[in-house]
Design a protein around this motif. Structure first.
Motif, short mmCIF file in Angstrom:
data_model
loop_
_atom_site.label_atom_id
_atom_site.label_comp_id
_atom_site.label_asym_id
_atom_site.label_seq_id
_atom_site.Cartn_x
_atom_site.Cartn_y
_atom_site.Cartn_z
N LEU A 112 -75.85 -23.62 -32.80
CA LEU A 112 -74.33 -23.56 -32.84
C LEU A 112 -73.43 -24.69 -33.49
O LEU A 112 -74.00 -25.89 -33.47
N GLY A 113 -72.59 -24.16 -34.34
CA GLY A 113 -71.73 -25.03 -35.13
C GLY A 113 -72.44 -25.29 -36.43
O GLY A 113 -71.69 -25.73 -37.34
N ALA A 114 -73.51 -24.81 -36.90
CA ALA A 114 -74.20 -25.07 -38.26
C ALA A 114 -73.16 -24.31 -39.06
O ALA A 114 -72.69 -23.48 -38.93
N TYR A 155 -73.17 -15.07 -36.49
CA TYR A 155 -72.56 -16.02 -37.58
C TYR A 155 -71.07 -15.27 -37.79
O TYR A 155 -71.01 -14.05 -37.70
N ALA A 156 -70.41 -16.09 -38.73
CA ALA A 156 -69.03 -15.51 -39.14
C ALA A 156 -68.97 -15.93 -40.50
O ALA A 156 -69.08 -17.15 -40.79
N VAL A 157 -68.63 -15.07 -41.20
CA VAL A 157 -68.56 -15.42 -42.70
C VAL A 157 -67.15 -16.19 -43.04
O VAL A 157 -65.97 -15.40 -42.71
N HIS A 158 -66.98 -17.19 -44.06
CA HIS A 158 -65.98 -17.88 -44.37
C HIS A 158 -65.13 -16.57 -45.16
O HIS A 158 -65.53 -15.65 -45.91
N ASP A 180 -70.31 -19.90 -40.50
CA ASP A 180 -70.29 -20.52 -39.38
C ASP A 180 -71.32 -20.06 -38.40
O ASP A 180 -71.20 -18.73 -38.14
N ILE A 181 -72.40 -20.71 -37.78
CA ILE A 181 -72.88 -20.20 -36.67
C ILE A 181 -72.13 -20.35 -35.43
O ILE A 181 -72.04 -21.54 -34.82
N VAL A 182 -71.92 -19.24 -34.94
CA VAL A 182 -71.11 -19.02 -33.56
C VAL A 182 -71.60 -18.70 -32.52
O VAL A 182 -71.06 -18.64 -31.55
N GLY A 183 -72.87 -18.33 -32.58
CA GLY A 183 -73.82 -17.95 -31.39
C GLY A 183 -75.12 -18.43 -31.65
O GLY A 183 -75.88 -17.96 -32.74
N PHE A 184 -75.82 -19.21 -30.75
CA PHE A 184 -77.12 -19.34 -31.01
C PHE A 184 -78.05 -19.82 -29.51
O PHE A 184 -77.53 -20.64 -28.78
N ASP A 185 -78.65 -18.59 -29.01
CA ASP A 185 -79.26 -18.81 -27.85
C ASP A 185 -80.64 -18.24 -27.89
O ASP A 185 -81.09 -17.08 -27.60
N PRO A 186 -81.63 -19.41 -28.16
CA PRO A 186 -83.07 -18.86 -28.44
C PRO A 186 -83.65 -18.13 -27.18
O PRO A 186 -83.58 -18.85 -26.00
N PRO A 187 -84.55 -17.41 -27.47
CA PRO A 187 -84.88 -16.43 -28.47
C PRO A 187 -84.39 -15.31 -28.59
O PRO A 187 -84.47 -14.27 -29.41
#
Length: 157
Positions: free
Chosen positions: A56-58, A84-87, A72-79
């Motif tokens: 998250l936040g990468a 992601y959101a494209v600029h 931007d990585i806007v969601g990350f909940d393994p696994p």
């Protein structure tokens, strides 16, 4: 366009021979992805995220031929979840967001994807919905092949 309509699409696919945790390990290993001859392009982590380089936040760059996207990585909940959101300016659409959902099911893995965007130009939404959905669908066998190579799985019966 200020009043553009948000367009979305969904895909799902069942991989009978893929283990969820092992797929996640493969999916978020940007170094292997970038060095692989199976996977198209390169993933460069510009800014590491929370608890993981692609967490998250990468911020990452995706380089595939002439395509150069910053996400931007806007969601990350393994696994189970990655989003992601494209600029702006990276695609011929505005506000592109992609969401991956993973679930263990019947000894395999259920993969779901949701994409959404606003068309940049009036009347192009249907085309880009078809194009982006087709592009994502074409990756399904590539991810399986990459998973098998990453984990040294022989895909022959």
């Amino acid at each position: 366009m200020a009043n553009s309509k948000l367009i979305s699409f969904e895909l799902s696919h069942f991989y009978p021979n893929i283990e969820l945790q092992k797929f996640w390990e493969f999916f978020v290993d940007h170094r292997w992805y970038s060095q692989s001859e199976i996977m198209a392009g390169e993933v460069v982590v510009v800014k590491e995220g929370k608890d993981h380089p692609q967490g998250l936040g990468a911020v990452r760059k995706i380089l595939i031929g002439n395509i150069n996207l910053t996400e931007d990585i806007v969601g990350f909940d393994p696994p189970n979840y990655f989003s992601y959101a494209v600029h702006e300016g990276g695609m011929p659409v505005n506000r592109y967001r992609g969401e991956f959902f993973y679930e263990s099911k019947n000894g395999g893995m259920l993969w779901k994807y949701k994409g959404s965007f606003e068309p940049k130009y009036f009347g192009t939404g249907w085309f880009f919905k078809w194009f982006l959905k087709s592009r994502m669908k074409s990756q399904l066998p590539v991810w399986e092949k990459g998973y098998n190579a990453y984990h040294n799985v022989n895909s022959q019966p």
